[in-house]
Design an enzyme around this catalytic site. Structure first.
Site, PDB file in Angstrom:
ATOM      1  N   ASP A   1      11.658 -12.398  14.647  1.00 26.17           N
ATOM      2  CA  ASP A   1      10.341 -12.514  14.030  1.00 26.17           C
ATOM      3  C   ASP A   1      10.413 -13.547  12.915  1.00 26.17           C
ATOM      4  OD1 ASP A   1       7.924 -12.331  12.756  1.00 26.17           O
ATOM      5  OD2 ASP A   1       7.829 -10.145  12.817  1.00 26.17           O
TER       6      ASP A   1
ATOM      7  N   HIS B   1       7.503 -13.453   5.699  1.00 30.95           N
ATOM      8  CA  HIS B   1       8.648 -12.647   5.299  1.00 30.95           C
ATOM      9  C   HIS B   1       9.762 -13.459   4.624  1.00 30.95           C
ATOM     10  CE1 HIS B   1       6.647  -9.579   7.582  1.00 30.95           C
ATOM     11  NE2 HIS B   1       6.694 -10.330   8.663  1.00 30.95           N
TER      12      HIS B   1
ATOM     13  N   ILE C   1       7.064 -10.239   2.008  1.00 26.69           N
ATOM     14  CA  ILE C   1       7.165  -8.809   2.272  1.00 26.69           C
ATOM     15  C   ILE C   1       8.152  -8.543   3.403  1.00 26.69           C
ATOM     16  CG2 ILE C   1       4.823  -8.377   1.465  1.00 26.69           C
ATOM     17  CD1 ILE C   1       3.944  -8.179   4.409  1.00 26.69           C
TER      18      ILE C   1
ATOM     19  N   GLY D   1       7.309  -4.916   8.856  1.00 28.52           N
ATOM     20  CA  GLY D   1       7.032  -3.508   9.117  1.00 28.52           C
ATOM     21  C   GLY D   1       8.010  -2.906  10.105  1.00 28.52           C
TER      22      GLY D   1
END
Length: 285
Positions: free
Chosen positions: A188, A193, A208, A211
């Site tokens: 990803d 991120h 961040i 998830g």
């Protein structure tokens, strides 16, 4: 309308071959925080090829392809602005244990399109099978803000009644400052991120955590705490993404074990237990 529900549901599934090896599994496990302490026999099951077992959440990155959130948006009938997209939830059903090395066929399709009024929800289903039969089924729930309101089926509610009483077990897991940088190597590459400037444009004070990294960290905590470290006992795992995690924070993972299942809630310790994962259930043998 950017989303043509009928066209999306009628589209032919996309099928392709995926493969993975022990290095991919080890990298994923390191990306979700495995390997501490490095010589702990329980951790070596996640990091040493001669003892390797596969945490079922590895299914979300197997083959190193784009996560369902991205690939689902390139399906027929789906034309949306990525800035309006949220990964709302994730579920995995295991048909048998995932081998440390494998080649399989992955079939992707839009399984459902729901009208939530102010948003549309896509359910992207990925079914994976190898020469010996089905391995796992992944469902990614993709929320698209501003694309609802056409009068379609609202779909089922993912909200569960809160667990009764205090949790039986509570553990805390630290998220390293470099956690997202390591986890993204499993496939990803979203700059949200990693790139501070991109994160600010997206409305966050800094990059961040993925998830799905929190998703993996949580399952590992449940397996290690309540299932004797036996990954083969997991039968399914579902969650709703309720908030973000920043690298450097601490996850507080609360567990309510029941008959054949564990209810879980995850929060960020440093932000007054802000919810991170909700409506989370691990079913097991």
């Amino acid at each position: 309308m950017p989303i043509d529900a009928a066209k999306a549901l009628a589209a032919e599934p996309r099928t392709g071959e995926i493969s993975w090896n022990s290095k991919d599994v080890q990298l994923y496990h390191l990306g979700i925080g495995a390997g501490l302490p490095a010589t702990d026999p329980d951790e070596l099951r996640y990091t040493l090829e001669s003892r390797l077992h596969v945490l079922p959440s590895f299914a979300t990155v197997a083959g190193s392809g784009s996560p369902g959130v991205i690939s689902g948006l390139s399906m027929p009938g789906i034309e949306v602005d990525l800035a309006r997209v949220l990964h709302g939830g994730q579920s995995i059903v295991l048909h048998r244990p995932i081998p440390a090395t494998g080649t399989a066929t992955a079939t992707n399709r839009i399984a459902a399109v729901y009208d939530k009024g102010k948003a549309a929800v896509l359910v992207l289903r990925t079914e994976v099978a190898d020469a010996d039969g089905p391995l796992w089924t992944n469902d990614s729930q993709i929320f698209i803000k501003g694309e609802g309101g056409w009068g379609g089926d609202r779909g089922p509610s993912a909200r569960l009644e809160p667990p009764a009483g205090d949790p039986d077990r509570t553990v805390e897991r630290s998220v390293r400052e470099d956690q997202a940088l390591l986890y993204r190597l499993s496939g990803d590459w979203n700059p949200l991120h990693a790139d501070p400037e991109f994160a600010k444009v997206a409305g966050f004070e800094r990059p961040i955590l993925h998830g799905l990294c929190t998703y993996g960290m949580t399952l590992k905590a449940v397996v290690d705490t309540l299932l004797g470290g036996d990954v083969t006992r997991v039968r399914s795992y579902v969650t709703r993404f309720a908030g973000v995690v920043y690298p450097g924070e601490t996850l507080r993972i609360r567990m309510w074990p029941g008959e054949g299942s564990v209810r879980v809630a995850v929060s960020a310790v440093e932000r007054d237990d802000a919810p991170v994962l909700a409506d989370t259930v691990v079913e097991h043998t």
